[in-house]
Design an enzyme around this catalytic site. Sequence first.
Site, PDB file in Angstrom:
ATOM      1  N   THR A   1       0.815  -1.211   0.000  1.00  0.00           N
ATOM      2  CA  THR A   1       0.000   0.000   0.000  1.00  0.00           C
ATOM      3  C   THR A   1       0.848   1.261   0.000  1.00  0.00           C
ATOM      4  OG1 THR A   1      -0.242  -0.385   2.361  1.00  0.00           O
ATOM      5  CG2 THR A   1      -2.132  -0.871   0.987  1.00  0.00           C
TER       6      THR A   1
ATOM      7  N   GLU B   1     -19.422 -23.280 -14.262  1.00  0.00           N
ATOM      8  CA  GLU B   1     -19.325 -21.807 -14.264  1.00  0.00           C
ATOM      9  C   GLU B   1     -20.681 -21.174 -14.558  1.00  0.00           C
ATOM     10  OE1 GLU B   1     -16.753 -20.485 -13.004  1.00  0.00           O
ATOM     11  OE2 GLU B   1     -15.576 -22.325 -13.055  1.00  0.00           O
TER      12      GLU B   1
ATOM     13  N   HIS C   1     -22.543 -20.884 -11.304  1.00  0.00           N
ATOM     14  CA  HIS C   1     -22.188 -19.703 -10.508  1.00  0.00           C
ATOM     15  C   HIS C   1     -22.834 -18.457 -11.102  1.00  0.00           C
ATOM     16  CE1 HIS C   1     -19.205 -21.570  -7.971  1.00  0.00           C
ATOM     17  NE2 HIS C   1     -18.384 -21.891  -8.960  1.00  0.00           N
TER      18      HIS C   1
HETATM   19  P1  ADP Z   1       4.743  -1.393   1.317  1.00  0.00           P
HETATM   20  O1  ADP Z   1       5.988  -0.835   1.905  1.00  0.00           O
HETATM   21  O2  ADP Z   1       3.493  -0.869   1.952  1.00  0.00           O
HETATM   22  O3  ADP Z   1       4.721  -2.877   1.196  1.00  0.00           O
HETATM   23  P2  ADP Z   1       5.718  -0.120  -1.031  1.00  0.00           P
HETATM   24  O4  ADP Z   1       5.932   1.245  -0.533  1.00  0.00           O
HETATM   25  O5  ADP Z   1       6.915  -0.996  -1.136  1.00  0.00           O
HETATM   26  O6  ADP Z   1       4.619  -0.863  -0.162  1.00  0.00           O
HETATM   27  O7  ADP Z   1       4.971  -0.032  -2.409  1.00  0.00           O
HETATM   28  C1  ADP Z   1       5.337  -0.795  -3.506  1.00  0.00           C
HETATM   29  C2  ADP Z   1       5.191   0.008  -4.775  1.00  0.00           C
HETATM   30  O8  ADP Z   1       3.832   0.297  -5.039  1.00  0.00           O
HETATM   31  C3  ADP Z   1       5.877   1.332  -4.694  1.00  0.00           C
HETATM   32  O9  ADP Z   1       7.186   1.235  -5.138  1.00  0.00           O
HETATM   33  C4  ADP Z   1       5.061   2.207  -5.619  1.00  0.00           C
HETATM   34  O10 ADP Z   1       5.583   2.189  -6.911  1.00  0.00           O
HETATM   35  C5  ADP Z   1       3.710   1.568  -5.632  1.00  0.00           C
HETATM   36  N1  ADP Z   1       2.776   2.356  -4.839  1.00  0.00           N
HETATM   37  C6  ADP Z   1       2.173   2.002  -3.693  1.00  0.00           C
HETATM   38  N2  ADP Z   1       1.360   2.968  -3.243  1.00  0.00           N
HETATM   39  C7  ADP Z   1       1.473   3.995  -4.103  1.00  0.00           C
HETATM   40  C8  ADP Z   1       0.885   5.295  -4.182  1.00  0.00           C
HETATM   41  N3  ADP Z   1       0.021   5.744  -3.273  1.00  0.00           N
HETATM   42  N4  ADP Z   1       1.224   6.079  -5.214  1.00  0.00           N
HETATM   43  C9  ADP Z   1       2.092   5.646  -6.143  1.00  0.00           C
HETATM   44  N5  ADP Z   1       2.673   4.443  -6.136  1.00  0.00           N
HETATM   45  C10 ADP Z   1       2.371   3.606  -5.133  1.00  0.00           C
HETATM   46 ZN    ZN Z   2     -16.627 -22.971  -8.826  1.00  0.00          ZN
END
Ligand code: ADP
Ligand code: ZN
Length: 616
Positions: A218, A436, A439
């Site tokens: 995230t 399928e 479902h």
């Molecule tokens: P976490 O540390 O929460 O596991 P990361 O910071 O490593 O996640 O995120 C992985 C990648 O996802 C980042 O390098 C980025 O490119 C992308 N990403 C995640 N959130 C965003 C955001 N809000 N805006 C832009 N890119 C994002």
């Molecule tokens: Zn199924």
Amino acid sequence: MSQPFWKQMLILMLVMFLFNAYYAYLAQQGAQTAEISYSRFRSELTTDNIKKIGLKGAVISGEFRAKIKVSEQRQGKVAVREVSSFSTVLPAIADQTLMPDLTAHNVEVTATSMEPSFLVTALISVAPWLIIIGIWWMGMRAMRSQGPGGMLGGFAKSGARTYTTQEKVSVTFEDVAGMENSKQELKEIVDYLRNPKQFERIGGKVPKGVLLVGPPGTGKTLLARAVAGEAGVTFFSISASQFIEMFVGVGASRVRDLFANAKKAAPSIIFIDELDAVGRSRGAGIGGGHDEREQTLNQLLSEMDGFDQHEEVIVLAATNRPDVLDPALLRPGRFDRHVVIERPDWRDREKILQVHVRKIALADGIDLSVVARGTPGMTGADLENLVNEAAILASREDAAAVTMEHLEKAKDKILMGGERKMFITPEEKRITAYHEAGHTLVARLLPGTDPIHKVTIIPRGLALGVTQQLPEDDRYHYPQSYLEKRLTVTMGGRVAERLVFGEVSTGAQSDLKVVTDLAEKMVCQWGMSEKVGAMTFSRGEEHPFLGMKLAEEKSFSEAMAWRIDQEISALIRKAEQQAEGLLSANRAKLDLLAEALQAEETLDGARVDEIIGRNA
Ligand code: ADP
Ligand code: ZN
């Protein structure tokens, strides 16, 4: 004084260099000597030019009375030089006249025994032991001076160097899409790091530790980097699982190193990813071997307490399991501030997509909001991955730009797994089609279920077919009626098979698992059963540390356990009956759908509506 590994190596190399120099000196001395043939030696003897000789085995060395000239080959050139001493080798054929001749020419003869001297013998037998003891001693010294980490002290240091990254980051809040609330909360830290003195004068109180809480992907790491980037300070980062991965005893010293470096570079930010790897409640581990983790955790706690008020270092940490953290970590002065990061809603997903499509060539007329709406639950990392996949697809097709179709395909691949090439008999295909279709039809017939997005009988991932429903908007609460309908839809596949073929196949296995898990949660965690009541039970809860269910102490009676089982199976049976009723009443539609699936393999929502009629 501790001696880092490289210093010891340096000393060793110096000693070796000195030895070499000594031998070179000896060789220089030897320039006065030449190796001559035995006959040359004999002729010099006859001309009375040998002063003295030494005999050692078959080797004769000695001095001339007057220097002689010898010519020898050196690097392809013939060189002549004058020498005053010589060595030569006694031929294997015994020279009977040598001794009389030597006495005749007044040569002083000394003979040395072939046996090596006592000193040399002793040295040779003792040397390996000396070397071993020496290495051991150096190791002991390193161990005493470095505490835990011991002989591997060097590893601990270099480990910290390779695993922790230290950098000036250029990422700013601009690069983090959405997350306005979280950014707002971290703004204060940015202000402090930019100008600590002023911040303190105003009397602001800054948290020393901030915990970023949210599911993986995230953007917690991204956000932490952006804080460093905004403030223009050095960013130190390490993943907590790396603290403890390599050698026992290294974790604590790495923590110490990390904090020492960060203080030197202050103002700075330390980012610890996966804090739960070291920060789990002490004594909560299963089985032995947790001393290492606890030592690391204790070191971390004492480092954070050791900050004085004016140390301009902020510790950010990320976790997705704040509930398992040791309470000591969350006390005032440690990680007492929490910033919760949610999975992005569709508006934020659109912004994240916008950030990542900047890097690729995009065709005209692309509506990212459609993609954003169709990817509920996806994190920033998933969306980045989606854009990458789309770009890969486009370049594989030699397309000039990424189109909506590429994005759509990439989305399917991520949501449902890649298409699998496998041979499927027509009979298997028919079974999958009915499954399928079951479902799909149940989902279409029940009001209030998520709309059908796509249904396919192309094998993907582990499944032979997939029915995909997408909610119209993100959901945060699931009403009981919604969950019950979900049970019914999931049972639809199996029920359709039984209705048409009179028996069920193994293809419904994963459906059964989904149904059982969901029903168990409804009864045990969400209190959705009248007979069991509004209580939660540890049953059906995933174990916080191992991510799996464990046989743990039951906090409820056998009678309650029995009632829970009854309620779970009642929920499932009710769903099955409902699906059965719906499908047998609409058998014609089921046949139509299954036939269309066999012919077309993939149907989208609109096509499904077309086949079974809008107002089904
Ligand atoms: P976490 O540390 O929460 O596991 P990361 O910071 O490593 O996640 O995120 C992985 C990648 O996802 C980042 O390098 C980025 O490119 C992308 N990403 C995640 N959130 C965003 C955001 N809000 N805006 C832009 N890119 C994002
Ligand atoms: Zn199924």
